[in-house]
Design an enzyme around this catalytic site. Structure first.
Site, short mmCIF file in Angstrom:
data_model
loop_
_atom_site.label_atom_id
_atom_site.label_comp_id
_atom_site.label_asym_id
_atom_site.label_seq_id
_atom_site.Cartn_x
_atom_site.Cartn_y
_atom_site.Cartn_z
N HIS A 238 0.82 -1.22 0.00
CA HIS A 238 0.00 0.00 0.00
C HIS A 238 0.85 1.27 0.00
O HIS A 238 0.36 2.34 -0.32
CB HIS A 238 -0.98 0.00 1.18
CG HIS A 238 -0.39 0.35 2.51
ND1 HIS A 238 0.03 -0.59 3.41
CD2 HIS A 238 -0.17 1.55 3.10
CE1 HIS A 238 0.49 0.00 4.50
NE2 HIS A 238 0.38 1.31 4.34
N ASP B 285 0.03 -7.44 1.34
CA ASP B 285 0.55 -6.09 1.54
C ASP B 285 2.08 -6.08 1.57
O ASP B 285 2.69 -5.37 2.37
CB ASP B 285 -0.01 -5.48 2.84
CG ASP B 285 0.14 -3.95 2.87
OD1 ASP B 285 0.29 -3.36 1.79
OD2 ASP B 285 0.12 -3.38 3.97
N GLY C 186 3.31 6.40 8.08
CA GLY C 186 4.69 6.63 7.68
C GLY C 186 5.61 5.51 8.14
O GLY C 186 6.67 5.28 7.58
N ASN C 187 5.19 4.80 9.23
CA ASN C 187 5.94 3.63 9.69
C ASN C 187 5.72 2.42 8.78
O ASN C 187 6.48 1.45 8.82
CB ASN C 187 5.50 3.23 11.10
CG ASN C 187 6.28 3.94 12.19
OD1 ASN C 187 5.72 4.71 12.96
ND2 ASN C 187 7.58 3.68 12.26
N SER C 188 4.67 2.48 7.97
CA SER C 188 4.33 1.34 7.12
C SER C 188 5.51 0.90 6.27
O SER C 188 6.15 1.72 5.60
CB SER C 188 3.16 1.70 6.19
OG SER C 188 1.98 1.88 6.93
N GLY D 38 -11.89 -23.74 -4.47
CA GLY D 38 -13.25 -23.39 -4.87
C GLY D 38 -14.31 -23.67 -3.83
O GLY D 38 -15.36 -24.24 -4.15
N VAL D 39 -14.07 -23.25 -2.59
CA VAL D 39 -15.08 -23.41 -1.54
C VAL D 39 -15.25 -22.09 -0.79
O VAL D 39 -14.35 -21.27 -0.74
CB VAL D 39 -14.71 -24.51 -0.53
CG1 VAL D 39 -14.73 -25.88 -1.17
CG2 VAL D 39 -13.36 -24.24 0.13
N ILE E 243 -16.09 -21.01 3.10
CA ILE E 243 -16.02 -21.70 4.39
C ILE E 243 -16.45 -20.79 5.53
O ILE E 243 -16.53 -19.57 5.39
CB ILE E 243 -14.60 -22.22 4.66
CG1 ILE E 243 -13.58 -21.06 4.64
CG2 ILE E 243 -14.21 -23.30 3.68
CD1 ILE E 243 -12.19 -21.45 5.07
#
Length: 467
Positions: free
Chosen positions: A107, A137, A206-208, A264-265, A267
């Protein structure tokens, strides 16, 4: 009387523990942490384009989107051509290898036209995006440099709750900011593919993308999210486990994208009440709510209402375990599954497919015709009717009875008109007569589990008799 003798102090009390000193860690890891600025090119009319990355940035940190969230540059204010790149956002990252590979959050770099990496020694480089994976991410960028100080990767399995950890990053653009705290939880579920590390390390916008560092000077996570109602730090932050991030980065470096498995389930969780009522005992596994037509799961014989207990020999303790295990399975791999179905376990074999981009859900049209046969079941508060062949084909089921009315104990259990009862007390029911026969054998004073379909979804209800 013998005088009391002094007993030796417990081992943990023999050592006086003071607060940890992080200075050596800062000297060791600080040179490997970078600042990442993102730039975008404005529209020709001098206004900023819609800033999806910045909007996501505000959403992620719970910040109300302010007017003019994207800064205007001098050329825009003067009514210039708008071709000059304008500041867009800021984040952090850390050096993976000495030749300029840098890891950060997806991001942070999403949608940017230009990336500028600033090293702690104030050197600046334009960076190239190697690849990004929004599901986890994680992103990797590359700068043209050599001889850089790379971080050391730690073992997340050795990380313990209560252990001291440190973060270095650029909160609010303040480069090389150091904060510290402890690991407050592990394997925190906030996403399909990642069990996050939860800490009380002060993390702010900003820490991201910056590193989470243990006391051995090893990176154990990527600081990614905070829990906040104000936009600022409120005592809880989340980091992506570094082993998961490295797995993603390896694929990004080799192919520029991440390949994941799918079966393809749809849950859901197995509640304690449902587990007890169907004979599973302990609440564990992943409850299959729906099976996609022509999917690997359908071809393997998986059915709505099954509980997946193992995949490739690995226990499924919680439903969130399944997408992670399947996602990390190479497409085309022939895998084994252990499922619980109507009171017994059975093994299935399945060929894993590749996860595709999300598609819009298909809505099943409700049949208009009423089934020819119906029956009133006052003890359960139900009126049910048979399904015709067209309805079974539309719902992609072999058997079942349609709920025409649900009142009293049935309504309180969650059943309603239009639901299709597939099984009762772990026994399939293909018609009203079969349902009546099953109910006739049951103890009317005990709860009964009902597996039913609602559209494409299957789930359990536990109907308790009226007291």
């Amino acid at each position: 009387m013998v005088g009391a003798s002094a007993l030796p102090a417990p081992a943990h009390a023999q050592q006086m523990r003071g607060l940890p000193d992080f200075t050596d860690l800062v000297d060791q890891v600080g040179p490997s942490v970078v600042n990442i600025r993102t730039l975008e090119r404005a529209n020709a009319d001098g206004g900023s384009s819609t800033d999806e990355q910045m909007l996501e940035f505000f959403r992620r940190f719970g910040i109300p989107v302010p007017p003019g969230a994207v800064p205007r540059g001098p050329r825009q204010e003067r009514g210039g051509s708008g071709e000059e790149a304008q500041p867009r956002g800021v984040g952090s990252g850390f050096i993976l290898s000495s030749d300029g590979l840098i890891m950060t959050n997806a991001h942070v770099v999403d949608g940017a036209d230009e990336l500028v990496v600033t090293l702690p020694d104030k050197r600046e480089f334009k960076a190239k995006l190697v690849g990004a994976d929004k599901r986890t991410d994680v992103a990797v960028v590359k700068i043209d440099a050599s001889g850089l100080p790379a971080v050391r990767i730690g073992d997340v399995n050795r990380l313990k709750v209560g252990e001291w950890v440190m973060a270095i990053g650029s909160p609010f653009g303040l480069e090389n900011t150091v904060t510290a705290g402890i690991v407050s939880a592990k394997k925190r579920d906030t996403g399909d593919f990642l069990p996050f590390i939860q800490t009380d390390v002060a993390i702010n916008p900003g820490n991201s993308g910056g590193p989470l560092i243990n006391m051995r000077g090893e990176v154990v996570g990527i600081n990614s999210q905070i829990y906040s109602r104000s936009g600022g730090f409120q005592g809880i932050s989340f980091a992506i486990p570094i082993d998961e991030a490295v797995r993603v980065s390896d694929q990004l470096r080799s192919s520029g994208r991440v390949t994941r498995g799918r079966i393809g389930v749809q849950i859901g969780q197995v509640s304690k009440e449902v587990a007890e009522s169907i004979g599973l005992g302990q609440a564990r596994g992943a409850l299959v709510n729906a099976v996609e037509a022509n999917s690997p799961a359908a071809k393997a014989g998986l059915e709505p209402g099954d509980v997946i207990l193992k995949f490739d020999g690995r226990e499924i303790e919680r439903s969130v375990d399944l997408p992670r295990i399947v996602g990390n399975t190479k497409p085309g791999n022939r895998s084994s599954m252990t499922v619980f179905r109507r009171g017994a376990q059975r093994d299935l074999s399945i060929t894993v497919a590749e996860l595709e981009p999300e598609r819009s859900d298909r809505k099943a049209a409700a049949p208009e015709a009423k089934p020819p046969a119906s029956s009133s079941l006052p003890s359960l508060g139900l009126t049910v009717g048979d399904l015709n062949a067209a309805e079974k084909k539309e719902l992609n089921i072999k058997s079942g009875v349609r709920v025409e009315t649900a009142e009293g104990v049935a309504a309180r259990a969650g059943l309603k008109e239009g639901d299709v009862i597939v099984a009762v007390a772990n026994t399939e029911v293909g018609s009203v007569k079969e349902l009546e026969a099953v109910l006739a054998k049951l103890d009317k004073s005990k709860p009964v589990n009902v597996l039913f379909r609602r559209g494409e979804w299957a789930q359990y209800a536990v109907i308790r008799p009226q007291r």
